[in-house]
Design a protein around this motif. Structure first.
Motif, PDB file in Angstrom:
ATOM      1  N   LEU A  43       0.880  -1.025   0.535  1.00 51.29           N
ATOM      2  CA  LEU A  43      -0.105   0.054   0.245  1.00 51.29           C
ATOM      3  C   LEU A  43       0.649   1.397   0.196  1.00 51.29           C
ATOM      4  N   GLY A  44       1.791   0.976   0.505  1.00 46.73           N
ATOM      5  CA  GLY A  44       2.811   2.090   1.489  1.00 46.73           C
ATOM      6  C   GLY A  44       3.502   2.678  -0.422  1.00 46.73           C
ATOM      7  N   VAL A  45       4.261   1.394  -1.110  1.00 46.50           N
ATOM      8  CA  VAL A  45       4.653   1.832  -2.675  1.00 46.50           C
ATOM      9  C   VAL A  45       3.540   2.628  -3.768  1.00 46.50           C
ATOM     10  N   ILE A  46       2.144   1.605  -4.146  1.00 45.54           N
ATOM     11  CA  ILE A  46       0.839   2.421  -4.431  1.00 45.54           C
ATOM     12  C   ILE A  46       0.572   3.992  -4.104  1.00 45.54           C
ATOM     13  N   LEU A  47       0.909   4.095  -2.997  1.00 48.79           N
ATOM     14  CA  LEU A  47       0.727   5.933  -2.487  1.00 48.79           C
ATOM     15  C   LEU A  47       1.526   6.692  -3.670  1.00 48.79           C
ATOM     16  N   ILE A  48       3.017   6.274  -2.854  1.00 53.63           N
ATOM     17  CA  ILE A  48       4.076   6.424  -3.288  1.00 53.63           C
ATOM     18  C   ILE A  48       3.500   7.134  -5.327  1.00 53.63           C
ATOM     19  N   MET A  49       3.048   5.467  -5.647  1.00 52.62           N
ATOM     20  CA  MET A  49       3.450   5.962  -7.547  1.00 52.62           C
ATOM     21  C   MET A  49       2.158   6.942  -7.635  1.00 52.62           C
ATOM     22  N   LEU A  50       0.950   6.794  -6.875  1.00 50.52           N
ATOM     23  CA  LEU A  50       0.678   7.630  -7.066  1.00 50.52           C
ATOM     24  C   LEU A  50       0.829   9.019  -7.522  1.00 50.52           C
ATOM     25  N   ALA A  51       1.496   9.632  -6.375  1.00 46.71           N
ATOM     26  CA  ALA A  51       1.599  10.850  -6.147  1.00 46.71           C
ATOM     27  C   ALA A  51       3.231  11.445  -6.999  1.00 46.71           C
ATOM     28  N   VAL A  52       3.562   9.987  -7.161  1.00 46.55           N
ATOM     29  CA  VAL A  52       4.823  10.138  -8.932  1.00 46.55           C
ATOM     30  C   VAL A  52       4.231  10.426 -10.487  1.00 46.55           C
ATOM     31  N   ALA A  53       3.074   9.924  -9.915  1.00 39.89           N
ATOM     32  CA  ALA A  53       2.147  10.152 -11.256  1.00 39.89           C
ATOM     33  C   ALA A  53       1.093  11.277 -11.325  1.00 39.89           C
ATOM     34  N   LEU A  54       1.272  12.170 -10.248  1.00 44.89           N
ATOM     35  CA  LEU A  54       0.603  13.477  -9.653  1.00 44.89           C
ATOM     36  C   LEU A  54       1.371  14.427 -10.238  1.00 44.89           C
ATOM     37  N   HIS A  55       2.753  14.589  -9.701  1.00 50.52           N
ATOM     38  CA  HIS A  55       3.647  15.675  -9.876  1.00 50.52           C
ATOM     39  C   HIS A  55       3.828  15.519 -11.214  1.00 50.52           C
ATOM     40  N   PHE A  56       4.412  14.330 -11.917  1.00 48.31           N
ATOM     41  CA  PHE A  56       5.303  14.455 -13.386  1.00 48.31           C
ATOM     42  C   PHE A  56       3.954  14.634 -14.000  1.00 48.31           C
ATOM     43  N   ALA A  57       3.330  14.248 -13.844  1.00 48.15           N
ATOM     44  CA  ALA A  57       1.766  14.177 -15.230  1.00 48.15           C
ATOM     45  C   ALA A  57       2.275  14.165 -16.884  1.00 48.15           C
ATOM     46  N   GLN A  58       3.092  12.737 -16.719  1.00 43.43           N
ATOM     47  CA  GLN A  58       3.549  13.009 -18.445  1.00 43.43           C
ATOM     48  C   GLN A  58       2.771  11.825 -18.194  1.00 43.43           C
ATOM     49  N   VAL A  59       2.868  11.367 -19.839  1.00 42.73           N
ATOM     50  CA  VAL A  59       2.300  10.303 -20.394  1.00 42.73           C
ATOM     51  C   VAL A  59       3.190   8.519 -20.202  1.00 42.73           C
ATOM     52  N   GLY A  60       4.531   8.847 -19.938  1.00 45.30           N
ATOM     53  CA  GLY A  60       5.179   8.104 -19.878  1.00 45.30           C
ATOM     54  C   GLY A  60       5.281   7.934 -18.427  1.00 45.30           C
ATOM     55  N   VAL A  61       5.221   8.384 -17.626  1.00 49.08           N
ATOM     56  CA  VAL A  61       5.401   8.010 -16.146  1.00 49.08           C
ATOM     57  C   VAL A  61       4.781   8.005 -15.767  1.00 49.08           C
ATOM     58  N   VAL A  62       3.166   8.466 -16.104  1.00 53.05           N
ATOM     59  CA  VAL A  62       1.932   7.986 -15.807  1.00 53.05           C
ATOM     60  C   VAL A  62       1.881   6.309 -16.099  1.00 53.05           C
ATOM     61  N   ALA A  63       1.848   6.196 -16.846  1.00 53.46           N
ATOM     62  CA  ALA A  63       2.054   4.705 -17.829  1.00 53.46           C
ATOM     63  C   ALA A  63       3.024   3.866 -16.795  1.00 53.46           C
TER      64      ALA A  63
END
Length: 134
Positions: A43-63
């Motif tokens: 759950l910790g990794v999933i939450l941090i990955m969601l934050a990464v996806a929000l921070h960069f907001a680029q298709v490649g990073v979000v994917a």
């Protein structure tokens, strides 16, 4: 507003990972430690990955972030099962407060084979035949 969500996701992810680390140190046996680390760390990794996806907001990073989330969701339960089974097979001691060991009647320690619950029920209901030895 997105910065608030990123902060909440990173902070809660870090807290869950801290709880997983504390679970390793504080819990009494392999199975409870494994449970805490698998659930909380995933759950910790999933939450941090969601934050990464929000921070960069680029298709490649979000994917990539969502691919990591899917990978964690698929592999963490399997890894926990394999580790728990291996620990049980090598004779890892259960906690003294363990109330019930449901695996013991279905496990043969000499061959490391498990009987399914259906096999056990069928054998219990089976009537002895004349060819069965007394």
């Amino acid at each position: 507003m997105i910065d608030v969500f990123k902060g909440i996701f990173i902070l809660s992810g870090a807290i869950f990972m801290l709880l997983a680390a504390l679970g390793i140190l504080r819990l009494p046996d392999l199975l409870t430690r494994m449970h805490a680390t698998t659930k909380a760390a995933a759950l910790g990794v999933i939450l941090i990955m969601l934050a990464v996806a929000l921070h960069f907001a680029q298709v490649g990073v979000v994917a990539r972030a969502f691919a990591i989330i899917v990978f964690i969701l698929m592999t963490a339960p399997v890894a926990a099962h394999v580790l728990g089974r291996a620990g049980y097979f090598v004779g890892s001691k259960l906690w003294s407060g363990t109330v019930k060991d449901e695996l013991r009647p279905n496990y043969d320690p000499l061959t490391h084979e498990l009987k399914s619950g259906m096999e056990t029920e069928a054998n219990a209901r089976r009537q002895p035949r004349e060819t069965d030895a007394p």
